[in-house]
Design an enzyme around this catalytic site. Structure first.
Site, short mmCIF file in Angstrom:
data_model
loop_
_atom_site.label_atom_id
_atom_site.label_comp_id
_atom_site.label_asym_id
_atom_site.label_seq_id
_atom_site.Cartn_x
_atom_site.Cartn_y
_atom_site.Cartn_z
N SER A 1 19.99 55.76 18.70
CA SER A 1 18.64 55.50 18.00
C SER A 1 18.33 56.67 17.28
O SER A 1 18.95 57.72 17.45
CB SER A 1 17.54 55.26 18.86
OG SER A 1 16.34 55.58 18.25
N TYR B 1 11.79 56.79 26.37
CA TYR B 1 12.71 56.18 25.11
C TYR B 1 13.64 57.35 24.72
O TYR B 1 14.63 57.29 24.53
CB TYR B 1 12.19 55.42 24.29
CG TYR B 1 12.99 54.49 23.29
CD1 TYR B 1 13.54 53.52 23.63
CD2 TYR B 1 13.29 55.17 22.00
CE1 TYR B 1 14.62 52.78 22.86
CE2 TYR B 1 14.09 54.46 21.11
CZ TYR B 1 14.81 53.11 21.52
OH TYR B 1 15.44 52.81 20.70
#
Length: 262
Positions: free
Chosen positions: A151, A164
């Site tokens: 990501s 995350y």
């Protein structure tokens, strides 16, 4: 077709990025195994109607080692040789810091499912892939290829999303650390690191907010980047991002919706 005769195992393959990659590979000749905790019978049916026996499904919780072992045994049985493994399964932020009152006397345990799915699950998948690849002959220069889904959070912190961010930072470290070792064994390890992409995991209102900020990465762009690690590519240990950073001014509404998404 680019992937004629190739096989691919994709965790989180029923929706989002995993689904898009599975469809793209199948359309170009690959046989795909979609591993997911959810089911999508219509997707599997559609793939096999376009080309018989080109898609399989295996229900798995990637946080469970024994279930992942079952997945890879199934892959060996059905696919015989596994060329590509995509450690893609992931979820958004779970609650790390619960809201408390000044009078609270009990401690609240954090929900670490984001770490369990995004990191532990990916480590299990990568480990099993390497074990399988080591038993395979070198074909077209490789025993196999591992591709993880990172990501933009692999490089930058996302405000109010510590779990995350931690999980995706770790993916970057895994790729950089593992690639030299496996590269010497004709196995490549890379990661695709997109900015925000539209998936079913988060309310669509969140994506509308991000799109207005110019931080959405089109699904087609993400899929195309995955292709750069496949086939004859010798790239190893790479983290390919589409946008260098996440917009730092995430609106309060977007933060709230992300925190509620499970």
């Amino acid at each position: 077709m680019a992937y004629q005769g190739k096989t691919a195992l994709i965790t989180g393959g029923i929706s989002g990025i995993g689904k898009n990659v599975a469809v793209a590979l199948q359309e170009q000749g690959a046989t795909v195994l979609l591993a997911d905790i959810n089911e999508n019978a219509s997707l599997l049916k559609g793939l096999n109607e376009s080309r018989a026996d080109s898609a399989f499904y295996y229900k798995v919780d990637v946080t469970d080692w024994d279930q992942q072992v079952g997945l890879f045994k199934f892959a060996i049985e059905k696919l015989k040789r596994v060329d590509y493994v995509f450690a893609n399964a992931g979820i958004v932020e779970t609650t790390f810091l619960a809201y408390t009152s000044p009078t609270q006397v009990e401690f609240t345990k954090p929900d670490l499912r984001t770490i369990d799915v995004n990191l532990v699950g990916a480590l299990y998948t990568s480990n099993l892939a390497a074990q399988v690849f080591r038993t395979q002959e070198v074909v077209d220069g490789f025993r196999g290829k591992i591709i993880l889904t990172g990501s933009v959070a692999s490089f930058s912190a996302i405000p109010h999303m510590p779990l995350y961010t931690a999980s995706k930072h770790a993916i970057a470290g895994v790729v950089r650390s593992l690639a030299p070792q496996l590269g010497a064994e004709n196995i490549t390890v890379n990661a695709v690191c997109p900015n925000v992409t539209r998936t079913a995991l988060v309310p669509q209102e969140v994506f509308d907010i991000f799109e207005s900020q110019g931080t959405i990465t089109p699904n087609e762009t993400v899929t195309n980047v995955f292709h750069t690690f496949l086939g004859e590519s010798k790239v190893n240990g790479a983290l390919k991002s589409m946008i260098a950073r996440l917009h730092e001014d995430i609106s309060l509404r977007a933060r709230m919706l992300l925190s509620q998404a499970k």
